[in-house]
Structure formats: structure tokens, C-alpha cells
Design a protein around this motif. Sequence first.
Motif, mmCIF file in Angstrom:
data_model
loop_
_atom_site.group_PDB
_atom_site.id
_atom_site.type_symbol
_atom_site.label_atom_id
_atom_site.label_comp_id
_atom_site.label_asym_id
_atom_site.label_seq_id
_atom_site.Cartn_x
_atom_site.Cartn_y
_atom_site.Cartn_z
ATOM 1 N N MET A 192 -2.227 19.855 -7.136
ATOM 2 C CA MET A 192 -1.341 18.698 -7.270
ATOM 3 C C MET A 192 -0.315 18.657 -6.129
ATOM 4 N N LEU A 193 0.216 19.819 -5.781
ATOM 5 C CA LEU A 193 1.174 19.839 -4.675
ATOM 6 C C LEU A 193 0.499 19.429 -3.373
ATOM 7 N N ALA A 194 -0.742 19.888 -3.174
ATOM 8 C CA ALA A 194 -1.461 19.504 -1.952
ATOM 9 C C ALA A 194 -1.684 17.995 -1.933
ATOM 10 N N LEU A 195 -2.044 17.427 -3.085
ATOM 11 C CA LEU A 195 -2.257 15.973 -3.147
ATOM 12 C C LEU A 195 -0.951 15.223 -2.881
ATOM 13 N N THR A 196 0.140 15.738 -3.442
ATOM 14 C CA THR A 196 1.439 15.099 -3.220
ATOM 15 C C THR A 196 1.788 15.102 -1.730
ATOM 16 N N LEU A 197 1.518 16.256 -1.121
ATOM 17 C CA LEU A 197 1.767 16.388 0.312
ATOM 18 C C LEU A 197 0.926 15.376 1.098
ATOM 19 N N LEU A 198 -0.304 15.224 0.676
ATOM 20 C CA LEU A 198 -1.197 14.267 1.316
ATOM 21 C C LEU A 198 -0.639 12.849 1.183
ATOM 22 N N GLY A 199 -0.086 12.547 0.006
ATOM 23 C CA GLY A 199 0.537 11.237 -0.204
ATOM 24 C C GLY A 199 1.681 11.014 0.770
ATOM 25 N N GLY A 200 2.509 12.047 0.937
ATOM 26 C CA GLY A 200 3.618 11.934 1.887
ATOM 27 C C GLY A 200 3.113 11.688 3.292
ATOM 28 N N LEU A 201 2.057 12.409 3.667
ATOM 29 C CA LEU A 201 1.473 12.227 5.000
ATOM 30 C C LEU A 201 0.925 10.809 5.145
ATOM 31 N N GLY A 202 0.266 10.328 4.090
ATOM 32 C CA GLY A 202 -0.258 8.959 4.130
ATOM 33 C C GLY A 202 0.858 7.950 4.306
ATOM 34 N N PHE A 203 1.949 8.157 3.580
ATOM 35 C CA PHE A 203 3.091 7.240 3.683
ATOM 36 C C PHE A 203 3.614 7.212 5.115
ATOM 37 N N MET A 204 3.816 8.401 5.680
ATOM 38 C CA MET A 204 4.370 8.462 7.025
ATOM 39 C C MET A 204 3.389 7.893 8.056
ATOM 40 N N THR A 205 2.103 8.067 7.819
ATOM 41 C CA THR A 205 1.112 7.503 8.732
ATOM 42 C C THR A 205 1.205 5.982 8.741
ATOM 43 N N ILE A 206 1.280 5.398 7.546
ATOM 44 C CA ILE A 206 1.380 3.943 7.468
ATOM 45 C C ILE A 206 2.684 3.470 8.086
ATOM 46 N N LYS A 207 3.756 4.223 7.833
ATOM 47 C CA LYS A 207 5.043 3.874 8.430
ATOM 48 C C LYS A 207 4.931 3.890 9.961
ATOM 49 N N SER A 208 4.187 4.868 10.485
ATOM 50 C CA SER A 208 4.006 4.930 11.935
ATOM 51 C C SER A 208 3.267 3.696 12.438
ATOM 52 N N VAL A 209 2.230 3.293 11.690
ATOM 53 C CA VAL A 209 1.496 2.085 12.078
ATOM 54 C C VAL A 209 2.460 0.906 12.137
ATOM 55 N N GLU A 210 3.310 0.789 11.120
ATOM 56 C CA GLU A 210 4.239 -0.341 11.089
ATOM 57 C C GLU A 210 5.247 -0.259 12.237
ATOM 58 N N ILE A 226 0.844 -1.200 0.000
ATOM 59 C CA ILE A 226 0.000 0.000 0.000
ATOM 60 C C ILE A 226 0.877 1.247 0.000
ATOM 61 N N ASN A 227 1.930 1.217 0.792
ATOM 62 C CA ASN A 227 2.819 2.374 0.836
ATOM 63 C C ASN A 227 3.509 2.612 -0.505
ATOM 64 N N THR A 228 3.854 1.511 -1.186
ATOM 65 C CA THR A 228 4.434 1.671 -2.513
ATOM 66 C C THR A 228 3.452 2.376 -3.428
ATOM 67 N N ALA A 229 2.192 1.937 -3.379
ATOM 68 C CA ALA A 229 1.170 2.551 -4.231
ATOM 69 C C ALA A 229 0.972 4.021 -3.876
ATOM 70 N N VAL A 230 0.946 4.315 -2.571
ATOM 71 C CA VAL A 230 0.758 5.707 -2.125
ATOM 72 C C VAL A 230 1.895 6.581 -2.650
ATOM 73 N N LEU A 231 3.114 6.060 -2.530
ATOM 74 C CA LEU A 231 4.266 6.860 -2.960
ATOM 75 C C LEU A 231 4.284 7.022 -4.482
ATOM 76 N N LEU A 232 3.914 5.976 -5.205
ATOM 77 C CA LEU A 232 3.846 6.082 -6.668
ATOM 78 C C LEU A 232 2.789 7.101 -7.077
ATOM 79 N N ALA A 233 1.648 7.056 -6.383
ATOM 80 C CA ALA A 233 0.580 8.004 -6.711
ATOM 81 C C ALA A 233 1.038 9.431 -6.454
ATOM 82 N N SER A 234 1.750 9.630 -5.338
ATOM 83 C CA SER A 234 2.203 10.998 -5.044
ATOM 84 C C SER A 234 3.296 11.413 -6.024
ATOM 85 N N SER A 235 4.054 10.439 -6.518
ATOM 86 C CA SER A 235 5.044 10.756 -7.542
ATOM 87 C C SER A 235 4.338 11.212 -8.822
ATOM 88 N N PHE A 236 3.241 10.543 -9.115
ATOM 89 C CA PHE A 236 2.459 10.903 -10.305
ATOM 90 C C PHE A 236 1.877 12.306 -10.163
#
Lengths: 124, 433
Positions: B112-130, B82-92
Amino acid sequence: MSHAAAPETQDDHDDHGSHGHHVVPLSLLFGIFMVLMFLTVVTVAVTRLDFGYEMNLIVAMAIALVKAVFVGLYFMHLRWDAPLNGFILVVSLLFVTLFITFSLIDTAQYAPAQEAAAIRTVAP
Amino acid sequence: MSDAHEHAADHSGGHDHPPHLAHHFETPEQQMESGKLGMWVFLATEILMFGGLFCAYAVYRGNHPDVFLFAHQFLDTKWGAINTAVLLASSFTMAWGVRAAQLGQKRLLVTMLALTLLGGLGFMTIKSVEYTGKHAHGLWVGPVNAFYQSGGVLANADNFKEADKYLDKKKAEKYGKTGGHGDHDHGHGDGAHDADHSEGEHHTEAHADDHGEDAHAQAEAEPADEATPDPEAEIVLTNIVPTQIARPAASQGGVISGLIQNPVRGVEGGRSLYTGVGAAQATHQGSHYPDYDELAARDKLTTSTFFQIYYVMTGLHGIHVVIGMALIGWILWMSGGPWTKALVGPVASIAFAGFLVFVGFLTEGFPAWLVVSIGLSVVIGFAAGVLNVVKLGSFSAGAFSPEYYTPVDLVGLYWHLVDLIWIFLFPLLYLIH
């Protein structure tokens, strides 16, 4: 003042589309994104198949490399950039490879001695 | 420097000399190319820095392939994917943002920048869960790690038991409630690990009888029978530690000839985890923790190193994500109009407070410092929001145009590199077969 020159410059850019100001079509960007997502699914799915420990690693790394090439060429614009930028990337990767290869060769030389030592610590 | 500024100020009036063009460049084109070149050189140094960690990974994996097979099971492939997908989406969305900047679509750029930022936040959130999940199950870094050994003895028996239960639970989820240990009945031969992923389900049907110990996946305090040590049992000293040939290859090569005759033997001074475990049991016969028991002594000794490598690699990558988010926030501020400028800071502050609340729930505790941090973030966010809206008129319009968007492009490159590194980290850490 300077904004008056804007349309002119923009035309200029359109003429020199391949000079690093290349605007990537949205459809292409989205297509690359879908390819990357697809490859992510593939790399997870392929873990369930057994090609052997090393072959599975090689397959996973090959998929990762393909993904990296897509990201580099299209998302990072290397396909349209000055070749020097891509050259820097490739050279850095080359040096990392060199670094890891020599480290592995070195550690392989010591492996038997390390094994003996590791066993001795448990069984003195 | 001030000289250059004066010149720039002079020029901006009379000549057709854009204000963003620094004095030492001939054309905006040249300026942008130079900026990009500099960024690529920096990215090369980043790759070299991560290269050191990839080297550590390669050397350790080369020396301890079995440790990776065993220990990677603790990582959550689902979250990793999921994190890979989130990061790829934010890269897009970042690439789309650069395109928007090139075309002068200012509102789209902000989106787009706001969405990218959201992707980064999502990534870090999942990382925190892990991370918090690993921490809760005794798989933290360093001497508290479940597999940390001191003098050939596991140093944290409680964490070891916790990690043991955690792995059981994961396997139960993965293979279905009854199919817990897909690999209980092997471990003697070379094919020991093959069945782990692909054959887990077959085992459920074919060897249902052999798997009395599978019940551990569901019931934690089941009475122990002879072949099945009770995970809740008191940990006692039994003076037995299994010592197997570390690497068959090494012994076959005649390097450690003495061990060929005694592939398994008990050694005084060790500690076994379960009541009544004998040498044979410890070296596999139905022990509760077959994957770990299968490991050679030298592999057991360094199993905790896998988690060190995992945390350092993903941790450095995570730091890069945070830095990338800060840069994107800065670019977002630059590219936005008055309203965006007024809201970026406050929204970020309140989002950070939300993240801290989330961390509190994850770790099941709200210590004073966390509560204070949350309160401060909220207060600062709201106060800054009110202040910013009051002085809305003082904010300028977006700074980027098709003629000048170099910062967007360079931050984009950084963000893509972060993505690129994760593309390799994900299969290396989560997908080992």
C-alpha cells in the motif's frame, strides 16, 4: 521479551475499539473512496451548468467541503479519534475563515479607490 | 536524553515495557494519542499557512472576477480532474496502509505504501506536464507571462501571441474543430461569459456564418479580412489602448463619474497587437482575442497575477506532495523487511532518473546538467542496489506492529491533508464558471 506481551495488547485494543486504535473496515474505506471519486465527477460536471458566477462557486465549494468532511472523518479517523484533534482542525479552519473574511471586507472598502487609480494609470 | 535511553534499555529487559515506549509516557496508548495531537497541531499550522494563499486568492478573485473567468481557460480541467482522482486514490491506499499496519499485515502495508508513493509520483508527473505546457505557451510566472503589463503595455508580445494560439487550440479541442469561439458575438452585455461553456456547440450550428474568424482555430496564417486580424501579423504601435469603465458598479455609484460619459476611448501611448486595429475593434468588434479584449483595463493590468497565484498555490502544494513522498519512502523503508529495505533507495533513485528523462522530453531539451543528473541517478541506483543486496543480511525486519505504528498513522495524516488541500485547489483554480 516485549513481543510476548503482543497478543495481550491486541486484545486490549479490540476491547477499546473506539479509542483511537479503531480499525476502519476495508469496505467502508473503499466506499468512501468511491463517494469521493463520484463527487469529483459531479464537481466537474456541474461546471457545465450555469447557476451564475457566485452560485457556481458556492456549489463547487460545498462539494469540496463534503469531500473534505469525508476525508477528515474516515481517512483521517477523526470520527473515532479524540475530539480534541477534530477541534484543532475546526479551530484552524475557523481562523482561516476569519482571516479571509476580514481581508475581503477590507478590500471591498478600498475597491472603488483602486478602480479609479487603475484607470488613471492607463488614461493619465 | 541519554538518561532516558539508559532507562529504556534497563526497562526493556525486566518489565513489560515495550521498547518503543518513551520514558515520559505511561502507556503506548498515551504516547500515540500525544503523537497524534502534536501532528494535528502541526497540520493546523499547515492549514493556516495555506490560508494565507487562499486569502490572496479570495481577495484577487473578489476584485477581478472576470480575470478568473478568462484566465482559468488556460488550465487543463482534464489533467486537473485526473490529478484529483490520482491523489484521492493514493489517499485511499494510504488509509488502507494504516489499516494494514493496525492489523499487522506487513506485506500489505509495504504494498500500500508503494502504491501511495506511485500515486504521488503520478501526481507530480502530471503536474510537470502542466507546468512545462504552460511555460511553453508563454504562461510562466512573473514578467515573462504573456499578460504581464509594463506601463499599461503588454511586455511580451510574442508570448501573448503564443498564449492566444494556445487558447484557440484548446477551444477547438473542447468545442470541436469548427466551433472555436463560442463567445465571439457577445461581450457587450452581462451574459458575456454564459455562453462560453454551455452554448459553444449551439453556436457552431446557429451562427456558422458569423464565425469567419473561427478558422483561426485550425489555420494559423490565414489572410486577414477587415473584421479578423491576422494572428501572424506584425505587431505595430497604433497608439490605441481601449479604456473601458472598469467596474460598472463603481461608476454607477458615482465614484468615477467622468467615465460614465466616455465608456470607451482611445489613449495615446499604448500599443495594440494587430495591424490596423482601431479603437472599436480593440474594444471588441471581431478582434481575435475577444475574451481578453472584453476585460476592463484594470483587469488586463493584473491578468498575469492569476498565474502567479496559480503557480504559488499549486507549487506550495506540490512541495508538500514531494515532502509527503519522502516521508512515505521513509515509512516504506521502516516497515519493509530486508528485501524492501534493500530496494527502496535504488528503485527511488532509478525512478527519479526516469522522471528526469521524462522532463527532458517534455521540455524538448537535454542540457548537460540534466544528462549528468540522469546518469548519476542511474549509477547511484544500480550501485546502491548491488551493495544492498550483497549486505542483505544486515537489514532488520519491519519496525511496525499493531502495538506501534504511530509513524505510519502520522505520515498518513500528512498525506491526507495534502489531498484535502488539493480538493479545494482543484475547483478554485480549474473549475470556474
